[in-house]
Write an enzyme that holds these catalytic residues in place. Sequence first.
Site, PDB file in Angstrom:
ATOM      1  N   HIS A   4      12.767  -2.451  -3.009  1.00 13.49           N
ATOM      2  CA  HIS A   4      12.004  -2.396  -4.257  1.00 13.49           C
ATOM      3  C   HIS A   4      12.698  -3.296  -5.282  1.00 13.49           C
ATOM      4  CE1 HIS A   4       9.387  -0.712  -7.326  1.00 13.49           C
ATOM      5  NE2 HIS A   4      10.441  -0.678  -8.113  1.00 13.49           N
ATOM      6  N   ARG A  24       0.849  -1.190   0.000  1.00 17.59           N
ATOM      7  CA  ARG A  24       0.000   0.000   0.000  1.00 17.59           C
ATOM      8  C   ARG A  24       0.886   1.242   0.000  1.00 17.59           C
ATOM      9  NH1 ARG A  24      -5.130  -0.718   0.750  1.00 17.59           N
ATOM     10  NH2 ARG A  24      -5.359   1.490   1.191  1.00 17.59           N
TER      11      ARG A  24
HETATM   12  C1  GAR Z   1       9.834  -8.260  -2.726  1.00 14.93           C
HETATM   13  O1  GAR Z   1      10.373  -8.733  -3.928  1.00 14.93           O
HETATM   14  C2  GAR Z   1       9.900  -6.758  -2.654  1.00 14.93           C
HETATM   15  O2  GAR Z   1      11.004  -6.228  -3.349  1.00 14.93           O
HETATM   16  C3  GAR Z   1       8.611  -6.362  -3.309  1.00 14.93           C
HETATM   17  O3  GAR Z   1       7.680  -7.300  -2.870  1.00 14.93           O
HETATM   18  C4  GAR Z   1       8.342  -8.539  -2.673  1.00 14.93           C
HETATM   19  C5  GAR Z   1       7.912  -9.087  -1.328  1.00 14.93           C
HETATM   20  O4  GAR Z   1       8.351 -10.398  -1.188  1.00 14.93           O
HETATM   21  N1  GAR Z   1       8.240  -5.040  -2.942  1.00 14.93           N
HETATM   22  C6  GAR Z   1       7.580  -4.224  -3.738  1.00 14.93           C
HETATM   23  O5  GAR Z   1       7.231  -4.534  -4.855  1.00 14.93           O
HETATM   24  C7  GAR Z   1       7.293  -2.862  -3.146  1.00 14.93           C
HETATM   25  N2  GAR Z   1       6.923  -1.942  -4.167  1.00 14.93           N
HETATM   26  P1  GAR Z   1       8.317 -11.108   0.224  1.00 14.93           P
HETATM   27  O6  GAR Z   1       6.891 -10.956   0.751  1.00 14.93           O
HETATM   28  O7  GAR Z   1       8.647 -12.534  -0.058  1.00 14.93           O
HETATM   29  O8  GAR Z   1       9.318 -10.430   1.103  1.00 14.93           O
END
Ligand code: GAR
Length: 220
Positions: free
Chosen positions: A108, A90
């Site tokens: 990110h 969010r």
């Molecule tokens: C991760 O790859 C993170 O970089 C990305 O969500 C994933 C969460 O993975 N974040 C975003 O896209 C934020 N804009 P996880 O739940 O296995 O840690």
Amino acid sequence: MRLGIALSGVGSNMLALAQACRDGRIPADISLVASDRSDAPGLARATELGLPTATIARLKDEPRDAHDARLRAAFESSGVDCIALAGYMRILSAHFVAAFAGRLLNIHPSLLPRHKGLHTHRAALAAHDREHGATVHFVTPDLDGGPAVLQGIVPVLPDDDEHALAARVQRCEHTLYPTVVEWFARGRLRCDVAGRPILDSELLTVPRVIRFDAEGIRRD
Ligand code: GAR
């Protein structure tokens, strides 16, 4: 240090941070793992680890500011010194970001400023990027635009699909995020009054970089 973590999904970055706290690499206790989704697998994994958890779901028609004020209150009452957004999907209000300015980090899945927003792996493949990766940065009201601290670079292979590339980037994230949070917890990383990152007393005008090979092994 007391570390707060916010997530919406699987929680693999939360696990990497929790492991690093547990084995003493990061001198911190996790004071709260909060999620906007009660069904986030990462929340269940945090509970299994015995970590304090909270679901702060957005109520029907609740304005963003009100929802974020409840999230802020949860983190503040847990006594956090630093919050790591670990797949928290969010957009946070300016009030929330200001409340934790200089101690709010995000990871990110791209080499910012390339590929802000969603579907970053798809975008990297569509752009025929030869390298891709992830960035840990301080959060500012500018979405995915806060100052970068550390980037992990992975190769894009000729037969990669979105899934294969995402998996390679995620492996590198699990090195990057604990590294940056450790720097913060040990007092090596902070923001100056202008919000610029300082690492080991040096102004970071460009992020530090770690390069990984296709197997996720560090190349430096
Ligand atoms: C991760 O790859 C993170 O970089 C990305 O969500 C994933 C969460 O993975 N974040 C975003 O896209 C934020 N804009 P996880 O739940 O296995 O840690």
